[in-house]
Design an enzyme around this catalytic site. Structure first.
Site, mmCIF file in Angstrom:
data_model
loop_
_atom_site.group_PDB
_atom_site.id
_atom_site.type_symbol
_atom_site.label_atom_id
_atom_site.label_comp_id
_atom_site.label_asym_id
_atom_site.label_seq_id
_atom_site.Cartn_x
_atom_site.Cartn_y
_atom_site.Cartn_z
ATOM 1 N N SER A 123 -0.193 -3.786 -0.792
ATOM 2 C CA SER A 123 -0.505 -4.548 -2.012
ATOM 3 C C SER A 123 -0.588 -6.035 -1.711
ATOM 4 C CB SER A 123 0.610 -4.294 -3.024
ATOM 5 O OG SER A 123 0.531 -5.214 -4.087
ATOM 6 N N THR A 182 0.758 -8.026 -3.348
ATOM 7 C CA THR A 182 2.071 -8.566 -3.710
ATOM 8 C C THR A 182 2.772 -9.155 -2.474
ATOM 9 O OG1 THR A 182 4.083 -8.099 -4.970
ATOM 10 C CG2 THR A 182 3.382 -6.410 -3.448
ATOM 11 N N TYR A 199 10.067 -3.506 -5.763
ATOM 12 C CA TYR A 199 8.796 -2.815 -5.481
ATOM 13 C C TYR A 199 8.025 -3.555 -4.381
ATOM 14 C CZ TYR A 199 3.778 -2.264 -5.768
ATOM 15 O OH TYR A 199 2.457 -2.133 -5.425
ATOM 16 N N LYS A 244 6.916 -2.651 -0.196
ATOM 17 C CA LYS A 244 5.613 -2.733 0.488
ATOM 18 C C LYS A 244 5.734 -3.578 1.761
ATOM 19 C CE LYS A 244 3.338 -0.099 -2.241
ATOM 20 N NZ LYS A 244 2.998 1.252 -1.794
ATOM 21 N N TYR A 272 -4.190 -3.752 -1.661
ATOM 22 C CA TYR A 272 -4.964 -3.712 -2.899
ATOM 23 C C TYR A 272 -4.693 -4.944 -3.735
ATOM 24 C CZ TYR A 272 -4.438 1.345 -1.874
ATOM 25 O OH TYR A 272 -4.371 2.575 -1.290
#
Ligand code: UD1
Length: 344
Positions: A126, A128, A151, A155, A179
């Protein structure tokens, strides 16, 4: 025909990727515990492709069941590992649930890949990991910032686990796909995003508001340092994203990866604000949206969008859909889902 194991394959991005894999002639085995998806997506996949992929309902944190799956389906050439929890807010209140599930399943899979000589993995990562980047658009070599949620941390840790494992194993290769914001649905409207409960993400909240399930959309903040004051993201059509997975799998299966561990941004390269997106939705669908501006959501990144040059060049892949097409597809899916009575 290469056989691909798709974990989380009944989920949102997973089901769209399974469709593209089948369309490109891959044989797919899906493993999913249905904790955040419904098996109705298998019917959608079958209607679209004419093929019903093999499906095993298992929890990948259960190593012996995962091992039994690999024995049942020998000759898997690559694993696309989508299965993970992804709700940022829930990860803050239940961090161990996230660390246990997201890291436990990955470690099990990597150990079994070593044991059963499965050489390739595509991993769902991600944007993120970049936090609030200093330079925009953000490139793959931008520094990874301290995670803002458990979360996000899973990742980052997952990428680290993969990096170390790949370095220590002669025969394991991985591509991590970072993503940006996947939205929209298959143009057939037969599969799409199916949030459990109240959606956390913007586009499902918009479509549910437009169809009357939610009363009003809250726009989280209009006092950011952006042109209209709302946050900026890079919204990518889920089918464009799914196609990138097929390209990544091919690259691994055909040994065309340059390094044993590669990572690519999957975005459009275009930053869109929340308010711009709301207006684009209204334009694309003709539906007026009931929304109000409220305070900021804690933990939100102000603005992030992808530099896609590396993915475009190396993968020979580029997101194709316009924002309007993407939002129209999300709406068509919401309407179809309601009119068809929904999945069991
Ligand atoms: C976040 C994570 C992303 C993760 C995804 C999974 C970051 C930067 N991104 O995406 O890594 O994969 O969750 O769920 O942490 N918004 C509203 N009203 C709403 C909902 C959202 O205004 O009801 C705004 C948000 O403030 C944000 C934008 O819409 O500016 C997008 O939000 P969302 O769809 O939740 O995605 P991210 O937070 O970008």
């Amino acid at each position: 025909m290469s056989k691909i194991l798709v974990t989380g394959g009944t989920g949102y991005i997973g089901s769209h990727t399974v469709v593209e894999l089948i369309n490109e002639g891959f044989e797919v085995v899906i493993a999913d515990n249905l904790s955040n998806s419904k098996s109705g997506s298998l019917d959608g996949i079958e209607k679209i492709t004419g093929v019903r992929p093999a499906f095993e309902q298992i929890d990948l944190c259960d190593k012996s069941k995962t091992e039994a799956l690999l024995k049942k389906y020998p000759d898997i050439e690559a694993i696309i590992h989508f299965a993970a929890y992804k709700a940022v807010g829930e990860s803050v209140s239940q961090p161990l649930k996230y660390y246990h599930n997201n890291l436990g399943s990955l470690i099990n899979l990597l150990e079994l890949m070593q044991q059963y000589s499965i050489p390739n993995m595509v991993f769902s990562s991600s944007c993120t990991v970049y936090g609030q980047p200093e330079k925009l658009p953000v490139t793959e070599d931008a520094p990874v910032q301290p995670a803002t949620s458990p979360y996000g941390n899973t990742k980052q840790i997952s990428e680290g686990i993969i990096r170390d494992t790949v370095a220590a194993s002669a025969n394991i290769n991985c591509i991590a796909l970072r993503y940006f914001n996947p939205v929209g649905a298959h143009p057939s409207a037969l599969i799409g995003e199916l949030p459990v409960g109240v959606p956390n993400n913007l586009v499902p909240f918009i479509t549910q508001t437009a169809i009357g399930i939610r009363e009003q959309l809250s726009v989280f903040g209009n006092d950011y340092n952006t042109p209209d004051g709302s946050c900026i993201r890079d919204y990518i059509h889920v089918v464009d994203l799914a196609k990138a997975h097929v390209v990544a799998v091919r690259r691994l299966v055909e040994n065309r990866n340059r390094a044993k561990f590669e990572m690519f941004n999957l975005g459009t390269g275009r930053g869109v604000s929340v308010l711009e997106l709301v207006h684009a939705f209204e334009k694309a669908t003709g539906v007026k949206l009931n929304y109000k501006i409220v305070g900021r959501r804690s933990g939100d990144t102000e603005q992030v969008w992808a530099d896609t040059a590396y993915a475009n060049k190396e993968l020979g892949w580029k997101a194709q859909s316009t924002l309007e097409e993407t939002l129209k597809s999300a709406w068509d899916w919401e309407v179809y889902y309601k009119e068809s009575g929904g999945w069991k």
